[in-house]
Design an enzyme around this catalytic site. Structure first.
Site, PDB file in Angstrom:
ATOM      1  N   ASP A   1       1.013  -1.060   0.165  1.00 54.77           N
ATOM      2  CA  ASP A   1      -0.140   0.142  -0.020  1.00 54.77           C
ATOM      3  C   ASP A   1       0.933   1.321   0.020  1.00 54.77           C
ATOM      4  O   ASP A   1       1.600   1.443   1.024  1.00 54.77           O
ATOM      5  CB  ASP A   1      -0.972   0.208   1.410  1.00 54.77           C
ATOM      6  CG  ASP A   1      -2.069  -0.946   1.141  1.00 54.77           C
ATOM      7  OD1 ASP A   1      -2.107  -1.848   0.121  1.00 54.77           O
ATOM      8  OD2 ASP A   1      -2.830  -1.142   2.125  1.00 54.77           O
TER       9      ASP A   1
ATOM     10  N   ASP B   1     -15.023  -3.577  -0.302  1.00 54.93           N
ATOM     11  CA  ASP B   1     -14.532  -3.312   0.867  1.00 54.93           C
ATOM     12  C   ASP B   1     -15.872  -2.976   1.721  1.00 54.93           C
ATOM     13  O   ASP B   1     -16.385  -2.091   1.612  1.00 54.93           O
ATOM     14  CB  ASP B   1     -13.619  -2.186   0.976  1.00 54.93           C
ATOM     15  CG  ASP B   1     -12.406  -2.332  -0.456  1.00 54.93           C
ATOM     16  OD1 ASP B   1     -12.070  -3.327  -0.460  1.00 54.93           O
ATOM     17  OD2 ASP B   1     -12.265  -1.174  -0.829  1.00 54.93           O
TER      18      ASP B   1
END
Length: 255
Positions: free
Chosen positions: A8, A129
């Protein structure tokens, strides 16, 4: 089952969030390219790269870092973060990414998902998500009223090649994946599922392995790899193509 290290990128660094909170980001590497090369060297079959700045801004930001990763690692790379137009998707795929993951667009612009699937085929996946069973959008900052399995069914009809499911409240906690929701999702659709969020031990990987026959294709692991709670080589031996076993731990059972 694929064991997929997560990379990330926030402000040019490799970070991990806690339950999707950008304010709680911890840095685990100043150079995401070097981090990617290390995971590839250790045998990662695929890398999961997320542009966190792009997710917040609505368009990819770290394309140079992404291109450097793609050119320097031998394994496939999948990418998500800020992909909300056909132009952005095309630009990322042109850089050699194997698969892109669209999240917000799945809720707000399903027509874009359809167009991408028609144009790019198996290189299109969606990221669902979830927070409390509802799909979050715009870099996890907003929660929609859309239920995960309902949206998964719609995305399957549009032709996506995979669904990446993240339980936001599990993300970065090392407390174990949400096996109940993952089972619901794998039972609801036939498209391959990739789990993300919560893995903290090798046992968690084996718990997930029990869902492989139901359609769980892989697991994305972030913080646990960076803290050393999970060793990539051990995880690959336990759940990869040459795994130790095909049976989950004794205390795991699925109806």
């Amino acid at each position: 089952m694929d064991i997929i290290p997560a990379i990330d990128i926030l402000d040019g660094r490799c970070v991990r969030l806690y339950q999707g909170n950008y304010q709680l980001a911890e840095t685990y590497g100043e150079d995401p390219v070097a981090v990617a090369c290390n995971w590839a060297k250790l045998g990662a079959p695929r890398l999961h790269v997320v542009d966190l700045d792009g997710a917040r801004q609505g368009m990819p930001v770290h394309l140079d870092a992404l291109e450097a990763i793609v050119t320097q690692v031998p394994c496939p790379v999948q990418f998500g973060g800020g992909l909300r137009s056909i132009e952005a998707v095309s630009a990322v795929l042109d850089r050699g990414v194997d698969r892109v993951i669209l999240g917000t667009a799945a809720v707000e612009n399903p027509a874009l998902i359809r167009e991408c699937c028609e144009r790019f085929g198996g290189r299109i996946a969606v990221g669902l998500d979830a927070r409390g069973g509802q799909v979050a959008v715009r870099g996890w900052r907003e929660t929609s009223e859309v239920e995960v399995t309902e949206l998964a069914g719609e995305m399957e009809k549009l032709g996506v090649s995979a669904i990446v499911y993240t339980d936001i409240l599990k993300d970065g906690t090392l407390t174990g994946p949400n096996l109940v929701e993952l089972q619901r999702l794998t039972d609801a659709v036939k498209v391959p599922i990739i789990a993300s969020g919560g893995v903290g031990t090798l046992a968690d990987v084996l718990y997930l392995l029990a869902l492989e026959p139901r359609g769980l294709q892989g697991v994305i692991i972030g913080r646990a790899l960076y803290t050393g709670d999970v060793d990539l080589a051990e995880a690959l031996r336990a759940a990869g193509p040459s795994r130790w076993q095909d049976l989950p731990p004794d205390d795991v059972a699925f109806a």
